[in-house]
Design an enzyme around this catalytic site. Sequence first.
Site, PDB file in Angstrom:
ATOM      1  CD1 TRP A 133     -52.622  13.509  -9.604  1.00 39.70           C
ATOM      2  CD2 TRP A 133     -52.838  13.552  -7.397  1.00 39.70           C
ATOM      3  NE1 TRP A 133     -53.922  13.974  -9.370  1.00 39.70           N
ATOM      4  CE2 TRP A 133     -54.129  14.174  -7.943  1.00 39.70           C
ATOM      5  CE3 TRP A 133     -52.646  13.499  -5.948  1.00 39.70           C
ATOM      6  CZ2 TRP A 133     -55.132  14.342  -7.285  1.00 39.70           C
ATOM      7  CZ3 TRP A 133     -53.930  13.779  -5.479  1.00 39.70           C
ATOM      8  CH2 TRP A 133     -55.048  14.309  -5.994  1.00 39.70           C
ATOM      9  CG  HIS A 160     -42.095   3.415 -18.399  1.00 40.61           C
ATOM     10  ND1 HIS A 160     -43.010   4.723 -18.143  1.00 40.61           N
ATOM     11  CD2 HIS A 160     -40.736   4.237 -18.683  1.00 40.61           C
ATOM     12  CE1 HIS A 160     -42.474   5.738 -18.518  1.00 40.61           C
ATOM     13  NE2 HIS A 160     -41.230   5.621 -18.486  1.00 40.61           N
ATOM     14  CB  SER A 184     -55.374  17.571  -3.861  1.00 42.81           C
ATOM     15  OG  SER A 184     -55.279  18.193  -5.525  1.00 42.81           O
ATOM     16  CE  LYS A 237     -51.519  23.907  -8.667  1.00 44.19           C
ATOM     17  NZ  LYS A 237     -50.663  22.838  -8.110  1.00 44.19           N
ATOM     18  CG  ASP A 277     -54.403  23.855  -6.786  1.00 49.09           C
ATOM     19  OD1 ASP A 277     -53.817  23.228  -5.947  1.00 49.09           O
ATOM     20  OD2 ASP A 277     -54.479  23.158  -7.921  1.00 49.09           O
ATOM     21  CB  SER A 303     -46.042  23.474  -2.987  1.00 50.01           C
ATOM     22  OG  SER A 303     -45.918  23.970  -4.262  1.00 50.01           O
ATOM     23  NE  ARG A 304     -42.816  17.563  -7.573  1.00 46.70           N
ATOM     24  CZ  ARG A 304     -43.535  16.784  -7.526  1.00 46.70           C
ATOM     25  NH1 ARG A 304     -43.672  16.040  -6.430  1.00 46.70           N
ATOM     26  NH2 ARG A 304     -44.477  16.840  -8.461  1.00 46.70           N
ATOM     27  CG  ASN A 305     -44.687  23.989  -8.874  1.00 48.20           C
ATOM     28  OD1 ASN A 305     -43.885  24.283  -9.797  1.00 48.20           O
ATOM     29  ND2 ASN A 305     -45.418  23.461  -8.561  1.00 48.20           N
ATOM     30  CD  GLU A 320     -46.214  19.597 -14.184  1.00 49.68           C
ATOM     31  OE1 GLU A 320     -45.620  20.168 -15.413  1.00 49.68           O
ATOM     32  OE2 GLU A 320     -46.291  18.218 -14.123  1.00 49.68           O
TER      33      GLU A 320
END
EC number: 1.1.1.94
Length: 327
Positions: free
Chosen positions: A13, A33, A132, A185, A238, A248-250, A275
């Site tokens: 993102w 980092h 998005s 969501k 969304d 979508s990873r979910n 997430e």
Amino acid sequence: MSNNLSIIGAGAWGSALSIALYDNFDTIYLHTHTQADIKKLKSKHSALSIPYPYNVKIAYDLYKLQDSKNIIITTPSYAFSEILEKIKPFINHTHKIAWGTKGFDTTKRCFLYESFKRLFPNRNGCVISGPSFAFEVALNKPTALVVASIDENTRNHFAKLIQTNTLRTYTNADIIGVEVGGSVKNILAIAAGIASGLKYGFNTQAALIARGLSEMSRLGKSLGAKNSTFIGLSGLGDLVLTCSDNLSRNRRFGQELVNNHNIKNALINVGGTVEGLNTLDLILSIANKKQVEMPICEQVYQITQGKITPAEAVNYLMSREQQQNNE
């Protein structure tokens, strides 16, 4: 101070925003980092395997925040409060802060907005949300976003700041509703992935989206959010996107749960932050305290805990006591 932007987090993102917004700023500092991100940045290829524009610069140290008056945080939700604590010594009265992170602060067990106010009580933060996929944003596919803050000046500022020919922004004062939508969501997308993995059809997907939206709205209403928020971009918009495509990873995680029956292997195969899994326990804890029924989210939790199989979860949902459609 030049017209610069600092984006904290060089994942998908953060990379997408730096690519999409490059023409709006003199310089975009992308803060990271990790050695893997640094290597990619040096080769000018982002986490999305898309080259960075000429004015996107890697920032090794947070002191570069002093060169930007606008900051957008895009780290995973579990790292949000830690990042706020790290940047606080570098923040002065000229800085304006927003975040594109979706989810709850699982470390402090609260809204991201609440974490922000805890460390910056005299500032008005801003959340950027909506349907998005990062890859499509980076490819300049037309996308609509919601910019939410309780402060009108803050939300208008960031809405204008990030609008481009392919990014359309809308403002909203209901920051709690927007954050609830962005969190719930993800869990519902896991459910959609499970249904896909079980080879169920579009009827099932439509039912999950519609009934999932009811769960999202009930929780949001119990927390003081406006119902209208959930039929907008950061709610229904969304939700439809995240439940419908394997970008979508979910959703992919839900499919992997069916195929692998193992959370660890599913996460490895997805290859990124999920997430919905990170916030599942916290969402249900809040729902229980507010006495809000969230049967789909509850069944996802039971599956991830290994207490039931995906097929058993579907059987339970289909055999629940009959309700009115508006409940």
